[in-house]
Motif scaffolding. Structure first.
Motif, short mmCIF file in Angstrom:
data_model
loop_
_atom_site.label_atom_id
_atom_site.label_comp_id
_atom_site.label_asym_id
_atom_site.label_seq_id
_atom_site.Cartn_x
_atom_site.Cartn_y
_atom_site.Cartn_z
N ARG A 309 0.82 -1.20 0.00
CA ARG A 309 0.00 0.00 0.00
C ARG A 309 0.86 1.26 0.00
O ARG A 309 2.00 1.26 0.44
CB ARG A 309 -0.94 0.02 1.22
CG ARG A 309 -1.95 -1.13 1.21
CD ARG A 309 -2.75 -1.12 -0.07
NE ARG A 309 -3.73 -2.20 -0.15
CZ ARG A 309 -4.28 -2.62 -1.26
NH1 ARG A 309 -3.92 -2.10 -2.41
NH2 ARG A 309 -5.16 -3.60 -1.25
N HIS A 346 -10.38 8.42 -3.18
CA HIS A 346 -10.18 7.29 -2.27
C HIS A 346 -9.18 7.63 -1.18
O HIS A 346 -8.40 8.59 -1.30
CB HIS A 346 -9.68 6.06 -3.05
CG HIS A 346 -10.60 5.63 -4.15
ND1 HIS A 346 -11.67 4.80 -3.95
CD2 HIS A 346 -10.59 5.93 -5.48
CE1 HIS A 346 -12.30 4.60 -5.09
NE2 HIS A 346 -11.67 5.26 -6.03
N SER A 347 -9.17 6.82 -0.14
CA SER A 347 -8.16 6.97 0.89
C SER A 347 -6.81 6.55 0.33
O SER A 347 -6.72 5.85 -0.68
CB SER A 347 -8.52 6.09 2.09
OG SER A 347 -8.34 4.72 1.77
N ASP A 349 -4.81 4.39 1.45
CA ASP A 349 -4.64 2.95 1.50
C ASP A 349 -5.37 2.25 0.35
O ASP A 349 -5.11 1.07 0.08
CB ASP A 349 -5.15 2.39 2.83
CG ASP A 349 -4.16 2.65 3.97
OD1 ASP A 349 -2.95 2.72 3.68
OD2 ASP A 349 -4.60 2.78 5.12
N GLN A 350 -6.27 2.95 -0.31
CA GLN A 350 -6.99 2.39 -1.45
C GLN A 350 -6.52 2.97 -2.78
O GLN A 350 -6.60 2.32 -3.82
CB GLN A 350 -8.50 2.66 -1.32
CG GLN A 350 -9.15 2.01 -0.12
CD GLN A 350 -10.59 2.46 0.03
OE1 GLN A 350 -10.91 3.65 -0.13
NE2 GLN A 350 -11.47 1.52 0.32
N GLY A 353 -4.01 1.07 -5.29
CA GLY A 353 -4.59 -0.06 -5.99
C GLY A 353 -5.53 0.36 -7.10
O GLY A 353 -5.51 -0.21 -8.20
N VAL A 354 -6.36 1.37 -6.81
CA VAL A 354 -7.26 1.90 -7.84
C VAL A 354 -6.46 2.47 -9.00
O VAL A 354 -6.76 2.22 -10.17
CB VAL A 354 -8.19 2.98 -7.23
CG1 VAL A 354 -8.99 3.67 -8.32
CG2 VAL A 354 -9.11 2.36 -6.19
#
Length: 437
Positions: A309, A346-347, A349-350, A353-354
């Motif tokens: 992450r 998004h945060s 931590d997300q 990946g997005v």
């Protein structure tokens, strides 16, 4: 600038991809730091960290639009520094089946040197109040805690002592020869899967003085290499300061010599008269430089398992495309904006990946276009999608000299402003009217 502030971002690499990413991240972070192993020049100049800068670069229409959004007025600024502008459809390109037709498009062709573009962008990024540069500083390892990247360890040349640079997001933009795979190994992380297609391409380039107040009738001209029958090619482009940049291509393991006599002799073998004209008629004003190892590779960080992450990868560090097709800087700019959009929605931590999933989707078309033809240099059988794409592209290139309408549509697809599906639509046919020059 607007948006919720997200703390500290760290960009490893101060080249084109790192600069556009730093500009995009500056909208959402209190502090953005850029690390680069070179001492960055305060003018348009070559530097060791970008050996490809002595060779031609191009921005596709989509990339130029996105870059203008990030840096308003950049096109005008390039023009003010002497970067010529014309319609891309007037750019003569010689394929094995003949010359591209001269067509009018809305695609702008602006030609310039890589150092000029990078300097103008870097100057704007350096002026941002929340961006700082750490130069002559080489990143050596990732800081990782609980599957989350928390910064990097870097060594300033001035002290020689490793220093921890903590960050809430780390972006790796350190180019084609990225050290991120090595850093993952040091962190005891499983390696990333790499796709690789190597057309064994080499660039050999030299600058020539362009006589002022003369019009040769072209701003740029190219002879393409096509596997497996045409391993030699070249291009000439007009750049700032009344200069021509001549680049001789070699594919399939062939490369142009770096001696003046050999360079001239290689240019004389080409069928493109414009390249030969500049080499014969204009005065050389630089040494001859070769850049090889230009095969394509795609590091699938979107499939990194287990994921790390708060780590994002952009530019050639993510996917290095055959530069002959001109997608590299456009794709890097797309990725900077995709990362910005992911952080907006998004945060942290997300968001990584997005971002990597979206970046992978946008890479599918340029990867397929650039590698399908390059696979023709390899004796190994290609996957079925690549074989189908290669067949379709060769068929299209065969028809281009006789079909201006098809060529206009092909340029829109190449410049990433139209879907490939538009090539399936009807187009008016016009027979060839003789050689373009």
């Amino acid at each position: 600038m607007s948006g919720t502030r997200r703390g500290r971002a760290l960009v490893v690499g101060g080249g084109f991809a790192g600069l556009v990413t730093a500009r995009a991240l500056a909208e959402h972070f209190d502090r953005v730091r850029v690390l680069d192993k070179d001492t960055l020049p305060d003018r348009a100049a070559h530097r060791p960290g970008t050996p490809q800068s002595r060779h031609p670069h191009a921005l596709l229409a989509r990339g130029a639009e996105l870059l203008e959004d990030l840096f308003p007025g950049l096109r005008e600024e390039l023009t003010g520094h002497g970067a010529p502008v014309s319609d891309f459809g007037q750019f003569p390109m010689l394929y094995p089946t003949g010359w591209s037709p001269a067509v009018r498009t809305e695609l702008v062709l602006q030609t310039f040197s890589r150092p000029l573009l990078e300097f103008l962008i870097r100057r704007r990024v350096q002026a941002l109040p929340n961006v700082t540069f750490h130069t002559a500083t080489e990143a050596e390892a990732l800081l990782v805690h609980d599957s989350r990247v928390t910064g990097v360890v870097a060594r300033p040349r001035s002290t020689g002592r490793p220093t921890a640079h903590e960050a809430d997001l780390v972006v790796v933009a350190d180019g084609r020869h990225s050290r991120l795979p090595t850093w993952l190994e040091k962190a005891d992380h499983p390696p990333v899967r790499r796709l690789r297609v190597d057309g064994k391409l080499a660039y050999t380039s030299r600058l020539y003085q362009r006589p002022p107040d003369t019009d040769p009738g072209f701003q740029a001209s190219l002879q393409a290499t096509i596997a497996p029958t045409t391993p030699s090619g070249g291009t000439v482009i007009a750049i700032e300061d009344d200069r021509w940049l001549v680049c001789l291509f070699g594919a399939g393991g062939i490369s142009a010599p770096t001696t003046p006599e050999g360079f001239d002799a290689y240019a004389a073998t080409l069928d493109n008269p414009h390249v030969k004209q500049i080499v014969v008629e204009c005065r050389p004003i630089s040494a001859i430089h070769r850049y090889s190892g230009l095969g394509g590779h795609w590091n699938r960080y979107d499939r990194l398992s287990p994921p790390l992450r708060r780590l994002a990868v952009v530019g050639d560090a993510l996917c290095a495309l055959n530069p002959l097709y001109g997608h590299g800087m456009t794709v890097a700019t797309q990725q900077a904006l995709l990362l910005r959009d992911a952080i907006t929605a998004h945060s942290l931590d997300q968001a990584d990946g997005v971002y990597h999933r979206h970046a992978a989707r946008t890479l599918l078309l340029p990867w397929l276009m650039t590698t399908s033809l390059d696979r023709g240099w390899s004796p190994e059988p290609a996957p079925l999608p690549a074989r189908a794409s290669r067949t379709a592209l060769l068929h299209l290139l065969h028809r281009i000299p006789d079909h201006p309408g098809l060529y206009r549509k092909f340029l829109n697809v190449q410049h990433m402003v139209a879907s490939p599906l538009t090539l399936l639509l009807p187009f008016p046919r016009r027979h060839r009217q003789g050689p373009r020059p």
